[in-house]
Design a protein around this motif. Sequence first.
Motif, PDB file in Angstrom:
ATOM      1  N   LEU A  45       0.769  -1.319  -0.063  1.00 10.49           N
ATOM      2  CA  LEU A  45      -0.179  -0.061   0.170  1.00 10.49           C
ATOM      3  C   LEU A  45       1.026   1.317  -0.153  1.00 10.49           C
ATOM      4  N   TYR A  46       0.436   2.311  -0.769  1.00  4.40           N
ATOM      5  CA  TYR A  46       1.115   3.484  -0.866  1.00  4.40           C
ATOM      6  C   TYR A  46       0.087   4.442  -0.285  1.00  4.40           C
ATOM      7  N   SER A  47       0.034   5.105   0.720  1.00  2.00           N
ATOM      8  CA  SER A  47      -1.030   5.895   1.124  1.00  2.00           C
ATOM      9  C   SER A  47      -0.694   7.407   1.339  1.00  2.00           C
ATOM     10  N   GLY A  48      -1.784   8.170   1.259  1.00  2.94           N
ATOM     11  CA  GLY A  48      -1.449   9.743   1.578  1.00  2.94           C
ATOM     12  C   GLY A  48      -2.699  10.518   0.991  1.00  2.94           C
ATOM     13  N   SER A  49      -2.841  11.645   1.410  1.00  2.37           N
ATOM     14  CA  SER A  49      -3.824  12.407   0.763  1.00  2.37           C
ATOM     15  C   SER A  49      -3.824  12.734  -0.519  1.00  2.37           C
ATOM     16  N   PHE A  50      -2.621  12.974  -1.168  1.00  6.94           N
ATOM     17  CA  PHE A  50      -2.685  13.405  -2.811  1.00  6.94           C
ATOM     18  C   PHE A  50      -3.472  14.279  -3.166  1.00  6.94           C
ATOM     19  N   ASP A  51      -3.401  15.540  -2.386  1.00 10.62           N
ATOM     20  CA  ASP A  51      -4.155  16.646  -2.745  1.00 10.62           C
ATOM     21  C   ASP A  51      -3.575  17.831  -3.323  1.00 10.62           C
ATOM     22  N   MET A  61      -1.796  14.605  -6.309  1.00 11.03           N
ATOM     23  CA  MET A  61      -0.619  13.646  -6.589  1.00 11.03           C
ATOM     24  C   MET A  61       0.556  14.602  -7.315  1.00 11.03           C
ATOM     25  N   THR A  62       1.764  14.295  -6.801  1.00  7.83           N
ATOM     26  CA  THR A  62       2.970  15.109  -7.555  1.00  7.83           C
ATOM     27  C   THR A  62       3.604  14.006  -8.279  1.00  7.83           C
ATOM     28  N   ASN A  63       4.506  14.646  -8.943  1.00 13.30           N
ATOM     29  CA  ASN A  63       5.661  13.700  -9.878  1.00 13.30           C
ATOM     30  C   ASN A  63       6.548  13.053  -8.687  1.00 13.30           C
ATOM     31  N   ASN A  97     -11.511  16.019   8.943  1.00 16.78           N
ATOM     32  CA  ASN A  97     -10.843  17.184   9.494  1.00 16.78           C
ATOM     33  C   ASN A  97     -10.197  18.108   8.614  1.00 16.78           C
ATOM     34  N   LYS A  98      -9.864  17.680   7.221  1.00  9.81           N
ATOM     35  CA  LYS A  98      -9.098  18.407   6.381  1.00  9.81           C
ATOM     36  C   LYS A  98     -10.102  18.809   5.181  1.00  9.81           C
ATOM     37  N   GLN A  99      -9.895  20.109   4.795  1.00 10.22           N
ATOM     38  CA  GLN A  99     -10.532  20.737   3.605  1.00 10.22           C
ATOM     39  C   GLN A  99      -9.802  20.604   2.457  1.00 10.22           C
ATOM     40  N   SER A 108     -10.664   5.356   5.093  1.00 12.48           N
ATOM     41  CA  SER A 108     -10.897   6.497   6.120  1.00 12.48           C
ATOM     42  C   SER A 108     -10.480   5.757   7.335  1.00 12.48           C
ATOM     43  N   GLY A 109     -10.355   6.451   8.473  1.00 10.65           N
ATOM     44  CA  GLY A 109     -10.021   5.934   9.856  1.00 10.65           C
ATOM     45  C   GLY A 109      -8.492   5.477   9.869  1.00 10.65           C
ATOM     46  N   LEU A 110      -8.249   4.606  10.655  1.00 12.30           N
ATOM     47  CA  LEU A 110      -7.042   4.081  11.075  1.00 12.30           C
ATOM     48  C   LEU A 110      -6.380   3.268   9.818  1.00 12.30           C
ATOM     49  N   LEU A 111      -5.074   3.741   9.516  1.00 12.75           N
ATOM     50  CA  LEU A 111      -4.398   3.083   8.534  1.00 12.75           C
ATOM     51  C   LEU A 111      -4.283   1.707   8.883  1.00 12.75           C
ATOM     52  N   ALA A 112      -3.817   1.222   9.796  1.00 18.38           N
ATOM     53  CA  ALA A 112      -3.543   0.019  10.278  1.00 18.38           C
ATOM     54  C   ALA A 112      -4.772  -0.901   9.965  1.00 18.38           C
ATOM     55  N   TYR A 142       8.873  12.415  11.773  1.00 17.04           N
ATOM     56  CA  TYR A 142       7.424  11.873  11.667  1.00 17.04           C
ATOM     57  C   TYR A 142       7.281  10.456  11.339  1.00 17.04           C
ATOM     58  N   GLU A 143       8.082  10.059  10.419  1.00 22.78           N
ATOM     59  CA  GLU A 143       7.838   8.697   9.682  1.00 22.78           C
ATOM     60  C   GLU A 143       8.554   7.629  10.799  1.00 22.78           C
ATOM     61  N   ILE A 144       9.244   7.940  11.632  1.00 23.50           N
ATOM     62  CA  ILE A 144       9.753   6.819  12.239  1.00 23.50           C
ATOM     63  C   ILE A 144       8.518   6.524  13.518  1.00 23.50           C
ATOM     64  N   MET A 183       4.572   3.186  15.750  1.00 19.89           N
ATOM     65  CA  MET A 183       3.242   3.008  16.144  1.00 19.89           C
ATOM     66  C   MET A 183       2.556   1.966  15.336  1.00 19.89           C
ATOM     67  N   ASN A 184       2.508   1.985  14.116  1.00 18.31           N
ATOM     68  CA  ASN A 184       2.129   1.067  13.103  1.00 18.31           C
ATOM     69  C   ASN A 184       2.474  -0.313  13.320  1.00 18.31           C
ATOM     70  N   ALA A 185       3.801  -0.340  13.529  1.00 16.29           N
ATOM     71  CA  ALA A 185       4.291  -1.747  13.732  1.00 16.29           C
ATOM     72  C   ALA A 185       3.540  -2.361  15.036  1.00 16.29           C
ATOM     73  N   PHE A 236      12.113  18.378  -3.046  1.00 17.07           N
ATOM     74  CA  PHE A 236      11.481  19.682  -2.525  1.00 17.07           C
ATOM     75  C   PHE A 236      10.136  19.994  -2.773  1.00 17.07           C
ATOM     76  N   ILE A 237       9.539  18.762  -3.555  1.00 18.31           N
ATOM     77  CA  ILE A 237       7.941  19.076  -3.871  1.00 18.31           C
ATOM     78  C   ILE A 237       6.952  18.676  -2.800  1.00 18.31           C
ATOM     79  N   SER A 238       5.999  19.467  -2.634  1.00 17.47           N
ATOM     80  CA  SER A 238       5.125  18.975  -1.743  1.00 17.47           C
ATOM     81  C   SER A 238       3.744  19.548  -2.346  1.00 17.47           C
ATOM     82  N   SER A 239       2.443  18.886  -2.063  1.00 21.18           N
ATOM     83  CA  SER A 239       1.150  19.193  -2.510  1.00 21.18           C
ATOM     84  C   SER A 239       0.839  20.553  -2.203  1.00 21.18           C
ATOM     85  N   SER A 240       1.172  21.145  -1.172  1.00 11.79           N
ATOM     86  CA  SER A 240       0.850  22.426  -0.783  1.00 11.79           C
ATOM     87  C   SER A 240       1.581  23.463  -1.382  1.00 11.79           C
ATOM     88  N   MET A 241       3.089  23.033  -1.603  1.00 11.85           N
ATOM     89  CA  MET A 241       3.712  24.193  -2.256  1.00 11.85           C
ATOM     90  C   MET A 241       3.104  24.276  -3.874  1.00 11.85           C
TER      91      MET A 241
HETATM   92  N1  COA Z   1       6.884  13.481  -3.110  1.00  7.51           N
HETATM   93  C1  COA Z   1       6.111  14.657  -2.965  1.00  7.51           C
HETATM   94  N2  COA Z   1       5.414  14.991  -2.024  1.00  7.51           N
HETATM   95  C2  COA Z   1       5.667  13.986  -0.848  1.00  7.51           C
HETATM   96  C3  COA Z   1       6.144  12.944  -0.993  1.00  7.51           C
HETATM   97  C4  COA Z   1       7.077  12.712  -2.089  1.00  7.51           C
HETATM   98  N3  COA Z   1       7.571  11.400  -2.261  1.00  7.51           N
HETATM   99  N4  COA Z   1       5.983  12.148   0.204  1.00  7.51           N
HETATM  100  C5  COA Z   1       5.167  13.116   0.835  1.00  7.51           C
HETATM  101  N5  COA Z   1       5.079  14.190   0.157  1.00  7.51           N
HETATM  102  C6  COA Z   1       4.223  15.367   0.681  1.00  7.51           C
HETATM  103  C7  COA Z   1       2.880  15.282   0.640  1.00  7.51           C
HETATM  104  O1  COA Z   1       2.519  15.866  -1.062  1.00  7.51           O
HETATM  105  C8  COA Z   1       2.344  15.994   1.524  1.00  7.51           C
HETATM  106  O2  COA Z   1       2.192  17.643   1.481  1.00  7.51           O
HETATM  107  P1  COA Z   1       1.244  18.611   1.976  1.00  7.51           P
HETATM  108  O3  COA Z   1       1.492  18.432   3.318  1.00  7.51           O
HETATM  109  O4  COA Z   1       1.707  19.819   1.430  1.00  7.51           O
HETATM  110  O5  COA Z   1      -0.143  18.104   1.676  1.00  7.51           O
HETATM  111  C9  COA Z   1       3.262  15.773   2.905  1.00  7.51           C
HETATM  112  O6  COA Z   1       4.307  15.315   2.148  1.00  7.51           O
HETATM  113  C10 COA Z   1       2.867  14.864   3.686  1.00  7.51           C
HETATM  114  O7  COA Z   1       2.411  13.589   2.997  1.00  7.51           O
HETATM  115  P2  COA Z   1       1.947  12.233   3.699  1.00  7.51           P
HETATM  116  O8  COA Z   1       3.413  11.954   4.527  1.00  7.51           O
HETATM  117  O9  COA Z   1       1.649  11.345   2.551  1.00  7.51           O
HETATM  118  O10 COA Z   1       1.133  12.581   4.569  1.00  7.51           O
HETATM  119  P3  COA Z   1      -0.602  12.633   4.316  1.00  7.51           P
HETATM  120  O11 COA Z   1      -1.325  13.319   5.216  1.00  7.51           O
HETATM  121  O12 COA Z   1      -0.908  12.838   2.983  1.00  7.51           O
HETATM  122  O13 COA Z   1      -0.842  10.866   4.754  1.00  7.51           O
HETATM  123  C11 COA Z   1      -1.018   9.122   6.111  1.00  7.51           C
HETATM  124  C12 COA Z   1      -0.422  10.405   5.731  1.00  7.51           C
HETATM  125  C13 COA Z   1      -2.455   8.852   5.209  1.00  7.51           C
HETATM  126  C14 COA Z   1      -0.319   7.956   5.842  1.00  7.51           C
HETATM  127  C15 COA Z   1      -1.348   9.416   7.653  1.00  7.51           C
HETATM  128  O14 COA Z   1      -1.930  10.524   7.936  1.00  7.51           O
HETATM  129  C16 COA Z   1      -2.163   8.168   8.167  1.00  7.51           C
HETATM  130  O15 COA Z   1      -1.746   7.039   8.143  1.00  7.51           O
HETATM  131  N6  COA Z   1      -3.521   8.515   8.366  1.00  7.51           N
HETATM  132  C17 COA Z   1      -4.703   7.688   8.975  1.00  7.51           C
HETATM  133  C18 COA Z   1      -4.842   7.771  10.474  1.00  7.51           C
HETATM  134  C19 COA Z   1      -3.946   6.935  11.265  1.00  7.51           C
HETATM  135  O16 COA Z   1      -3.751   5.628  11.033  1.00  7.51           O
HETATM  136  N7  COA Z   1      -3.109   7.553  12.148  1.00  7.51           N
HETATM  137  C20 COA Z   1      -2.283   6.752  13.020  1.00  7.51           C
HETATM  138  C21 COA Z   1      -0.967   6.748  12.331  1.00  7.51           C
HETATM  139  S1  COA Z   1       0.492   5.889  13.371  1.00  7.51           S
END
Ligand code: COA
Length: 164
Positions: A5-11, A13-15, A40-42, A70-74, A97-99, A104-106, A126-131
């Motif tokens: 699984l590759y998860s995220g908000s993708f708001d 998706m970027t390159n 909780n996000k708009q 939606s809900g808990l990733l795990a 943040y990732e560790i 926690m997920n482990a 340097f890319i993020s969706s917000s930027m």
């Molecule tokens: N290239 C470009 N941008 C990247 C990137 C990459 N390889 N990796 C991350 N990003 C950017 C994203 O664009 C995003 O940018 P933004 O903040 O400007 O929108 C930012 O980094 C964060 O992305 P990401 O780490 O994917 O966070 P997310 O909020 O999109 O999703 C989840 C993270 C879904 C994995 C996490 O919130 C989750 O698990 N949620 C479910 C609830 C839960 O289980 N919580 C307990 C977790 S222990």
Amino acid sequence: MKKALYSGSFDPMTNGHLDIIRRASRMFDQLVVGVIYNPNKQPLFTLEERVEMIIDATSDLPNVSVDDFSGLLADYVNDNHFDAVVRGLRATSDFEYEIQMAQMNARLFTPGTESVFLMTSPEYSFISSSMIKEVVSLNGKVEGLVPDNILREIKKKNLGGLSL
Ligand code: COA
């Protein structure tokens, strides 16, 4: 057969995300891009728009599919019997943040499910969706930083008055 699984908000998706998807799709038999619905996000793009855009941008990758959750990733990971969750690391600042999340997920994952980290390719680090959204809202160019189909959709949104 290994399924990840590759998860995220993708708001949106970027390159950078697409680079991780392409590379992860070569490592696993099946890769699911999981778009999270967070009440909780708009987001700029609705869940349906984000899913559609990713399906379009990954149509050349036969072992990649797109889902939402939606809900808990795990819970989603365990219910769907994933072997691994892929995350991209862009900079050392992502690591803290990732560790925490991985550790926690482990505790929450079915034993044997792993978090797998791929270093983002330097041209996307340097890319993020917000930027992307901020630059577009200020009439800056983001060509080459997001897939073409997504660039078209961003331009359709009126980002001039976007507060980020
Ligand atoms: N290239 C470009 N941008 C990247 C990137 C990459 N390889 N990796 C991350 N990003 C950017 C994203 O664009 C995003 O940018 P933004 O903040 O400007 O929108 C930012 O980094 C964060 O992305 P990401 O780490 O994917 O966070 P997310 O909020 O999109 O999703 C989840 C993270 C879904 C994995 C996490 O919130 C989750 O698990 N949620 C479910 C609830 C839960 O289980 N919580 C307990 C977790 S222990």
